[in-house]
Design a protein around this motif. Structure first.
Motif, PDB file in Angstrom:
ATOM      1  N   LYS A  41      59.732  15.001  39.280  1.00 45.93           N
ATOM      2  CA  LYS A  41      59.644  13.854  40.196  1.00 45.93           C
ATOM      3  C   LYS A  41      60.351  12.624  39.638  1.00 45.93           C
ATOM      4  N   SER A  42      60.423  12.508  38.309  1.00 48.36           N
ATOM      5  CA  SER A  42      61.125  11.370  37.703  1.00 48.36           C
ATOM      6  C   SER A  42      62.610  11.403  38.023  1.00 48.36           C
ATOM      7  N   LEU A  43      63.139  12.588  38.287  1.00 46.94           N
ATOM      8  CA  LEU A  43      64.547  12.712  38.658  1.00 46.94           C
ATOM      9  C   LEU A  43      64.789  12.294  40.099  1.00 46.94           C
ATOM     10  N   GLN A  44      63.726  12.296  40.902  1.00 51.99           N
ATOM     11  CA  GLN A  44      63.846  11.977  42.331  1.00 51.99           C
ATOM     12  C   GLN A  44      63.368  10.572  42.670  1.00 51.99           C
TER      13      GLN A  44
ATOM     14  N   GLN B 145      54.228   6.678  45.161  1.00 54.81           N
ATOM     15  CA  GLN B 145      55.013   7.789  45.689  1.00 54.81           C
ATOM     16  C   GLN B 145      54.077   8.846  46.285  1.00 54.81           C
ATOM     17  N   GLY B 146      54.267   9.089  47.589  1.00 61.20           N
ATOM     18  CA  GLY B 146      53.440  10.067  48.281  1.00 61.20           C
ATOM     19  C   GLY B 146      52.005   9.626  48.483  1.00 61.20           C
ATOM     20  N   ARG B 147      51.737   8.335  48.364  1.00 56.68           N
ATOM     21  CA  ARG B 147      50.366   7.854  48.422  1.00 56.68           C
ATOM     22  C   ARG B 147      50.083   7.088  49.716  1.00 56.68           C
ATOM     23  N   GLY B 148      50.510   7.678  50.837  1.00 56.90           N
ATOM     24  CA  GLY B 148      50.232   7.103  52.144  1.00 56.90           C
ATOM     25  C   GLY B 148      49.496   8.109  53.002  1.00 56.90           C
ATOM     26  N   LEU B 149      48.799   7.628  54.015  1.00 61.61           N
ATOM     27  CA  LEU B 149      48.084   8.500  54.938  1.00 61.61           C
ATOM     28  C   LEU B 149      49.094   9.207  55.820  1.00 61.61           C
ATOM     29  N   THR B 150      49.036  10.535  55.838  1.00 60.28           N
ATOM     30  CA  THR B 150      50.001  11.302  56.630  1.00 60.28           C
ATOM     31  C   THR B 150      49.391  11.850  57.902  1.00 60.28           C
TER      32      THR B 150
ATOM     33  N   ASP C  80      37.601  12.898  40.904  1.00 57.04           N
ATOM     34  CA  ASP C  80      38.667  13.833  40.488  1.00 57.04           C
ATOM     35  C   ASP C  80      38.972  13.666  38.999  1.00 57.04           C
ATOM     36  N   ILE C  81      37.981  13.940  38.162  1.00 58.90           N
ATOM     37  CA  ILE C  81      38.113  13.661  36.733  1.00 58.90           C
ATOM     38  C   ILE C  81      38.293  14.937  35.906  1.00 58.90           C
ATOM     39  N   LEU C  82      38.802  16.010  36.521  1.00 60.65           N
ATOM     40  CA  LEU C  82      38.970  17.264  35.792  1.00 60.65           C
ATOM     41  C   LEU C  82      40.428  17.632  35.541  1.00 60.65           C
ATOM     42  N   GLN C  83      41.362  16.783  35.949  1.00 55.18           N
ATOM     43  CA  GLN C  83      42.779  17.130  35.822  1.00 55.18           C
ATOM     44  C   GLN C  83      43.352  16.663  34.487  1.00 55.18           C
ATOM     45  N   GLY C  84      43.669  17.604  33.626  1.00 54.45           N
ATOM     46  CA  GLY C  84      44.304  17.283  32.356  1.00 54.45           C
ATOM     47  C   GLY C  84      45.816  17.189  32.500  1.00 54.45           C
ATOM     48  N   TYR C  85      46.448  16.561  31.515  1.00 57.19           N
ATOM     49  CA  TYR C  85      47.916  16.448  31.519  1.00 57.19           C
ATOM     50  C   TYR C  85      48.481  17.725  30.895  1.00 57.19           C
ATOM     51  N   ASN C  86      48.397  18.810  31.654  1.00 59.77           N
ATOM     52  CA  ASN C  86      48.811  20.125  31.177  1.00 59.77           C
ATOM     53  C   ASN C  86      50.296  20.361  31.439  1.00 59.77           C
ATOM     54  N   MET C  87      50.735  21.581  31.172  1.00 52.42           N
ATOM     55  CA  MET C  87      52.153  21.894  31.319  1.00 52.42           C
ATOM     56  C   MET C  87      52.621  21.718  32.758  1.00 52.42           C
ATOM     57  N   VAL C  88      51.783  22.080  33.720  1.00 45.42           N
ATOM     58  CA  VAL C  88      52.163  21.928  35.125  1.00 45.42           C
ATOM     59  C   VAL C  88      52.425  20.457  35.454  1.00 45.42           C
ATOM     60  N   LYS C  89      51.539  19.563  34.994  1.00 45.33           N
ATOM     61  CA  LYS C  89      51.711  18.139  35.259  1.00 45.33           C
ATOM     62  C   LYS C  89      52.905  17.567  34.508  1.00 45.33           C
ATOM     63  N   ARG C  90      53.172  18.084  33.329  1.00 49.08           N
ATOM     64  CA  ARG C  90      54.336  17.613  32.572  1.00 49.08           C
ATOM     65  C   ARG C  90      55.636  17.983  33.278  1.00 49.08           C
ATOM     66  N   VAL C  91      55.674  19.209  33.789  1.00 46.31           N
ATOM     67  CA  VAL C  91      56.860  19.645  34.539  1.00 46.31           C
ATOM     68  C   VAL C  91      56.996  18.822  35.821  1.00 46.31           C
ATOM     69  N   GLU C  92      55.861  18.572  36.491  1.00 46.40           N
ATOM     70  CA  GLU C  92      55.883  17.741  37.706  1.00 46.40           C
ATOM     71  C   GLU C  92      56.415  16.351  37.388  1.00 46.40           C
ATOM     72  N   HIS C  93      56.022  15.800  36.248  1.00 47.95           N
ATOM     73  CA  HIS C  93      56.509  14.478  35.847  1.00 47.95           C
ATOM     74  C   HIS C  93      58.024  14.469  35.696  1.00 47.95           C
ATOM     75  N   VAL C  94      58.558  15.473  35.005  1.00 47.74           N
ATOM     76  CA  VAL C  94      60.011  15.541  34.787  1.00 47.74           C
ATOM     77  C   VAL C  94      60.737  15.701  36.116  1.00 47.74           C
TER      78      VAL C  94
ATOM     79  N   ALA D 273      59.987   6.626  38.061  1.00 45.77           N
ATOM     80  CA  ALA D 273      58.979   7.274  37.226  1.00 45.77           C
ATOM     81  C   ALA D 273      57.681   6.485  37.179  1.00 45.77           C
ATOM     82  N   GLN D 274      57.737   5.165  37.393  1.00 50.03           N
ATOM     83  CA  GLN D 274      56.527   4.346  37.352  1.00 50.03           C
ATOM     84  C   GLN D 274      55.695   4.446  38.631  1.00 50.03           C
ATOM     85  N   SER D 275      56.266   5.055  39.656  1.00 49.07           N
ATOM     86  CA  SER D 275      55.578   5.097  40.943  1.00 49.07           C
ATOM     87  C   SER D 275      54.875   6.418  41.207  1.00 49.07           C
ATOM     88  N   ILE D 276      55.080   7.414  40.337  1.00 48.69           N
ATOM     89  CA  ILE D 276      54.508   8.735  40.584  1.00 48.69           C
ATOM     90  C   ILE D 276      53.142   8.877  39.915  1.00 48.69           C
TER      91      ILE D 276
END
Length: 393
Positions: free
Chosen positions: A357-360, A185-190, A341-355, A363-366
């Motif tokens: 995007k999973s609605l749209q 999801q969203g992983r194409g050259l734009t 890109d090894i500094l991104q933790g699964y923080n609150m922002v990423k958790r909210v993003e997961h919820v 969930a396995q593609s995000i």
């Protein structure tokens, strides 16, 4: 005489082991800083009457990073000249002049990324474990981190930056670059198609790479160790950067970096390879040049020979299935790759993003998923990107 001799042997054995794996550091060593005062002409001019600006350059954990440089056989003096050079520091100290947080050192050997204060805290927290991992696994594919610095004008805001190696800095022309996560999801050259610096992503991937059996086993084993480490510290959203040199291309692509002819012919060659990529993969070249493609490099992910095979991807239930098109012969390529890109933790922002995007989307593609699932999916995907020979249907 026995005890002194034993003591002497023990001491030299300890030094030998330290030379292989690096010294131990205390928690204090991961908190030390050194400060240097520097003066720069911000316009780059050396004419009389030019205005200079005074800066403080703060170096974090200098001894630790010197060991990390030694692990990668990076000369510390050359590093200082490259990163502390006037042109490099002038760019970093003037972030308002460029919207990009990514810069290159003047010699292109290092990548300099401007980071936020929160990212710096995450990095300092993970540094002892990162050092331990790099020490335990000399062939780690994690991006090589060589320094953490802060530059601060006497009157002005701090600029924090981390310095990593540039895996794609090579005497070979890098014809195509991939940034692979295992999500779709969203992983194409734009944008940037046909651009010399275009970065292709998962959706754009139309080849897989056959390695020799030993190299493939080492690669997948190291990816497993690296992913276990990242999962253990709660990191996700990393990716495998792959640079591909196509051996079918002109020998002029092997000219040393920096020459006028190199810059011109690299551009011409890239346009040709980019527009006729299918043709490049449809024939195998036995061309030999004055440069040795077979130059051996012991480092995993550096100058790795492979065979690129055209494939067709089928997305099904969040899974990616690769099928050999059977229409083209494989092409000989040289690969460079590392996990970035090894500094991104699964923080609150990423958790909210997961919820959200999973609605749209599926969930396995995000990309925003928990570290455990991210690691599993990432490894499964790369085992298909680097399949066993003749394993494609």
């Amino acid at each position: 005489m026995l005890l002194p001799l034993r003591s002497l042997l023990s001491r030299y054995l300890g030094e030998w082991k330290m030379g292989l794996s690096g010294p131990d550091y205390s928690s204090h060593d991961f908190k030390t800083t050194t400060t240097t005062s520097i003066r720069l002409a911000m316009d780059g001019s050396s004419s009389p009457g030019v205005t200079f600006t005074d800066f403080e350059l703060i170096n974090y954990c200098p001894d630790v990073f010197r060991s990390l440089q030694d692990f990668a056989k990076v000369d510390s003096d050359a590093y200082m000249l490259s990163v502390y050079g006037n042109e490099t520091l002038r760019k970093i100290a003037s972030p308002w002049k460029c919207s990009s947080p990514i810069h290159f050192s003047q010699d292109h050997k290092f990548i300099i990324k401007i980071i936020r204060k929160s990212e710096m805290k995450v990095f300092l927290d993970m540094l002892p474990k990162y050092y331990g991992h790099a020490r335990k696994y000399p062939n780690t594919l994690l991006t090589k981190i060589f320094g953490l610095h802060v530059v601060k004008p006497v009157e002005g805001p701090k600029v924090r930056f981390v310095v990593t190696g540039n895996i794609l800095n090579s005497d070979l022309c890098i014809h195509k670059r991939f940034n692979l996560k295992g999500s779709s999801q969203g992983r194409g050259l734009t944008k940037g198609v046909g651009d010399d610096n275009a970065m292709y992503k998962d959706v754009d991937l139309d080849v897989v790479f056959h390695l020799d059996r030993t190299t493939r086993a080492k690669l997948l084993e190291q990816i497993m160790h690296d992913c276990d480490f990242l999962e253990g510290i709660g990191v996700m959203d990393y990716s495998l950067l792959v640079g591909m040199h196509i051996r079918h291309a002109s020998t002029s692509d092997l000219l040393p970096r920096g020459s006028v002819d190199t810059k011109r012919k690299r551009s011409d060659s890239h346009s040709s390879v980019q527009s006729d990529f299918d043709q490049d993969l449809s024939s195998t070249s036995d061309m030999q040049s004055n440069y040795s493609y077979e130059e051996h490099d012991d480092r995993l992910g550096v100058r790795t020979p492979a065979r690129a095979v055209k494939i067709q991807k089928i997305e099904s239930g969040g899974l990616t299935i690769f099928r050999n098109t059977g229409k083209e012969e494989p092409s000989d390529v040289i690969l460079y790759f590392e996990i970035i890109d090894i500094l991104q933790g699964y923080n609150m922002v990423k958790r909210v993003e997961h919820v959200f995007k999973s609605l749209q989307f599926d969930a396995q593609s995000i990309s925003a998923v928990n570290p455990n699932y991210y690691s599993t999916r990432f490894q499964d995907f790369l085992s298909k990107v680097f399949p066993e020979n003749h394993s494609l249907l």
